[in-house]
Design an enzyme around this catalytic site. Sequence first.
Site, PDB file in Angstrom:
ATOM      1  N   SER A 264      -1.347   5.645   2.141  1.00 42.68           N
ATOM      2  CA  SER A 264      -1.702   6.830   1.075  1.00 42.68           C
ATOM      3  C   SER A 264      -1.650   8.108   1.777  1.00 42.68           C
ATOM      4  CB  SER A 264      -3.104   6.455   0.535  1.00 42.68           C
ATOM      5  OG  SER A 264      -3.572   7.348  -0.424  1.00 42.68           O
ATOM      6  N   ASP A 366       2.480   1.126  -8.728  1.00 45.08           N
ATOM      7  CA  ASP A 366       1.397   2.176  -8.057  1.00 45.08           C
ATOM      8  C   ASP A 366       1.575   3.243  -8.933  1.00 45.08           C
ATOM      9  OD1 ASP A 366       0.108   4.011  -6.527  1.00 45.08           O
ATOM     10  OD2 ASP A 366       0.949   3.255  -4.660  1.00 45.08           O
ATOM     11  N   HIS A 398      -1.530   0.533  -6.100  1.00 48.29           N
ATOM     12  CA  HIS A 398      -2.005   1.240  -4.862  1.00 48.29           C
ATOM     13  C   HIS A 398      -2.926   0.420  -3.990  1.00 48.29           C
ATOM     14  CE1 HIS A 398      -1.805   5.310  -2.898  1.00 48.29           C
ATOM     15  NE2 HIS A 398      -3.240   5.110  -2.703  1.00 48.29           N
TER      16      HIS A 398
END
Length: 457
Positions: A264, A366, A398
């Site tokens: 991320s 995501d 995600h």
Amino acid sequence: MKSYSPILPLTNPYVGSSTEMPTMFLQRPSDYLPTTRLLISPSIDDDKPIERKPLLSRAFSFNGGIATTSQQHQRRRRTASDENLLCFSNAGEDSITSNVEHAASETYLVTRLCLKLLRYLGVGYRWITRFLALGCYAILLMPGFLQVGYHYFFSSQIRRGIVFGDQPRNRLDLYLPKSSNGPKPVVAFVTGGAWIIGYKAWGSLLGMQLSERDIIVACIDYRNFPQGTMRDMIEDASRGISFVCNNIADYGGDPNRIYLMGQSAGAHIAACTLVDQAIKEAGEGESVSWSVSQIKAYFGLSGGYNLLNLVDHFHNRGLYRSIFLSIMEGEQSLRQYSPELVVQDPNVRGAVSLLPPIILFHGTADYSIPSDASKDFAETLQSLGVEAKAILYDGRTHTDVFLQDPMRGGTDQMFEDLVTTIHAGDEEALAKDAMAPPRKRMVPEIMLKLARAVSPF
């Protein structure tokens, strides 16, 4: 060599003897701690082995050599036994106390990070509902979090809080395999957290599971906003990577098999750090403490690499434009901190040629960072001659690829792709991977599905 100060002189007990014995001292170092060993004699070289002798002989004489009675022997043995039991008891209590204190400090830090995030995002309707969703999400995954947390605080295979720099949060955690036969491949991991709540412990699950496959994991911490901006995060990540490259051999790691990975926001920070290091090396007169050539490959998990394309998306998701621009040091810096755009600059083509193979993992479902972010970056790198590819996982969100899937047990496709790449060329390791037992389930399936449904990410 440490300095020592005398505590108590021991004079020659052989009164009236013609043999001269030097005065001896019980000594303690200037940085004395209760658990520090007791040293004897006023001059000791720490590099030489210490010959351990009893302070007093079992039988000694006073003014003529009267022998010690059997009662005295028994009393001494009882005293020594009681003292040993007390030492072991205190050592156990100190260990438990240390673990509890560490757990309390970690909990306090995590609470501060969450409150900081709430303060910056505001308390509007959108964020109240999201924080409620986050609470439900955490409760549903709590069985897994408790198992990971217990392992993090009490496993003897984890070295927590290793200092790698002089800035706040310059710490990393090492996850070591149980087997110590030969140097191990190493993953230097930069955790995510929206550039605001990143923390090294977020990589505990990944570190725990990779170490089971004979891979060392170093989870690198860094300053978050507002303690630092993007420039500081890159600096901290670079220092952590430098520590791993230059010191991992001391922990059983193979300095020739180091992989860089981020998740991320951590994937973005790690990519920026890698590209920045390549530019430094391609330039003239730049002093570097680690080299891009020491990184065998870069793994980006659910990352974003073109901030100009993402700033509006983040704003709509709740990471408001004003906050995001403050993190990135203003709108004029968005291009500077977009690796996908930086590598296209004709002036850095020499630096681009230094980049290692790059593999980007992303779920197609995501919504926090669209999978096109990884796909586009991989295609850009390929057009510039860099070995790069994007591996997309259909329907994964995600957090699926980082939390839910690993907690599900059994076979996790992203994890297997990662391990296969790290062990490529090592036939023995690949054979062990093929024989590895399925990972145990940590959370019931119904709770995983509910967590996916309520996830605010």
